[in-house]
Design an enzyme around this catalytic site. Structure first.
Site, PDB file in Angstrom:
ATOM      1  N   SER A 124       0.857  -1.062   0.120  1.00 43.37           N
ATOM      2  CA  SER A 124      -0.156   0.082   0.098  1.00 43.37           C
ATOM      3  C   SER A 124       0.844   1.296  -0.112  1.00 43.37           C
ATOM      4  O   SER A 124       0.527   2.363  -0.854  1.00 43.37           O
ATOM      5  CB  SER A 124      -0.915  -0.099   1.197  1.00 43.37           C
ATOM      6  OG  SER A 124      -1.868  -0.979   1.091  1.00 43.37           O
TER       7      SER A 124
ATOM      8  N   HIS B  54      -0.144   5.082   4.063  1.00 43.79           N
ATOM      9  CA  HIS B  54      -0.756   5.722   2.675  1.00 43.79           C
ATOM     10  C   HIS B  54      -0.249   7.031   2.330  1.00 43.79           C
ATOM     11  O   HIS B  54      -0.035   7.524   1.292  1.00 43.79           O
ATOM     12  CB  HIS B  54      -2.216   5.238   2.827  1.00 43.79           C
ATOM     13  CG  HIS B  54      -2.846   4.043   2.673  1.00 43.79           C
ATOM     14  ND1 HIS B  54      -4.158   3.542   3.185  1.00 43.79           N
ATOM     15  CD2 HIS B  54      -2.038   2.872   2.736  1.00 43.79           C
ATOM     16  CE1 HIS B  54      -4.042   2.289   2.912  1.00 43.79           C
ATOM     17  NE2 HIS B  54      -2.987   1.717   3.019  1.00 43.79           N
TER      18      HIS B  54
END
Length: 249
Positions: free
Chosen positions: A151, A215
């Protein structure tokens, strides 16, 4: 901690029709590598060598601790621990975790790779992913939870994509609007995604779940890299279309 794409609203990119004239071997190679590692590992549940039931769960925990980032161990400085922010990028915790990440990489990776070049894109992907996981570990230095997943690296690809192709058209499906497809430029869709990550990171507690901070760090690193490296956003001569759908973490 399993790094996942389960964001508020359960939105994930599904398909893309990108305007590109060259293949993207690094993007597709990364996808193939992640899929192969997952299939042969214990998280997929496909290999009988890991057993079943409690035996399988024990094998999965040991696997994640071996290849994933454990913040409390990372800053002890051992060579094995220092390498885990790189190895964790290729390890996923579930089928949905894997598929969600690979769909985002498929949609946004090819155009970013074409713009950067194959070698630079590969180094960018691993480098930004490493920094994202390192930053997350630094913010949770006392945590013994394991972090795995691509991610952070894929968020960096999104950040670079936003800077390089801000006018690329993205078609989104909104569950709360009965999956009505609406088209917006990347400069609208991706900052909206970042806002969701920011809000979720503020509510997230330390423990198993989604690594929203990774993220945000990855996205910021990718955007800043593209800004410093290229100076000006690339012009998209014709629109690229992406489709978003539902993903359950």
């Amino acid at each position: 901690m399993l790094g996942n794409w389960g964001a508020p609203g359960n939105r994930t990119v599904r398909t893309v029709r990108a305007i590109r004239s060259h293949p993207a071997p690094v993007t597709y190679g990364l996808m193939a590598l992640c899929c192969a590692i997952f299939v042969i590992g214990p998280a997929s549940g496909l290999s009988p060598s890991y057993g079943t039931g409690d035996e399988l769960l024990s094998a999965q925990r040991a696997y994640f601790e071996r290849w994933g980032v454990v913040p409390v161990e990372l800053f002890q400085g051992t060579p094995r621990a220092l390498g885990t922010p790189a190895t964790a990028l290729f390890v996923h915790g579930s089928w949905l975790h894997l598929l969600g990440n690979m769909l985002f990489l498929y949609v946004f990776g090819a155009m970013a790779e074409e713009r950067m070049g194959h070698v630079e894109f590969a180094l960018f992907y691993v480098g930004c992913g490493y920094l994202a996981l390192l930053g997350y570990a630094g913010a949770h230095a006392d945590s013994a939870q394991t972090l795995v997943g691509a991610s952070g690296a894929i968020s960096a690809v999104l950040g670079a994509f936003l800077y390089l192709f801000p006018k690329a058209r993205v078609t989104s499906l909104f569950p709360f609007l009965f999956f009505l497809p609406l088209r917006f430029p990347a400069w609208v869709v991706l900052p909206f995604w970042v806002s969701l990550q920011w809000l979720a990171a503020g509510r997230a507690s330390q423990g198993p779940g989604v690594a929203y901070l990774a993220h945000l760090l990855g996205f910021s690193a990718g955007f800043l890299y593209a800004w410093v490296r290229y100076g000006r956003p690339a012009r998209v001569k014709s629109p690229a279309t992406a489709t978003e759908g539902e993903n359950q973490p």
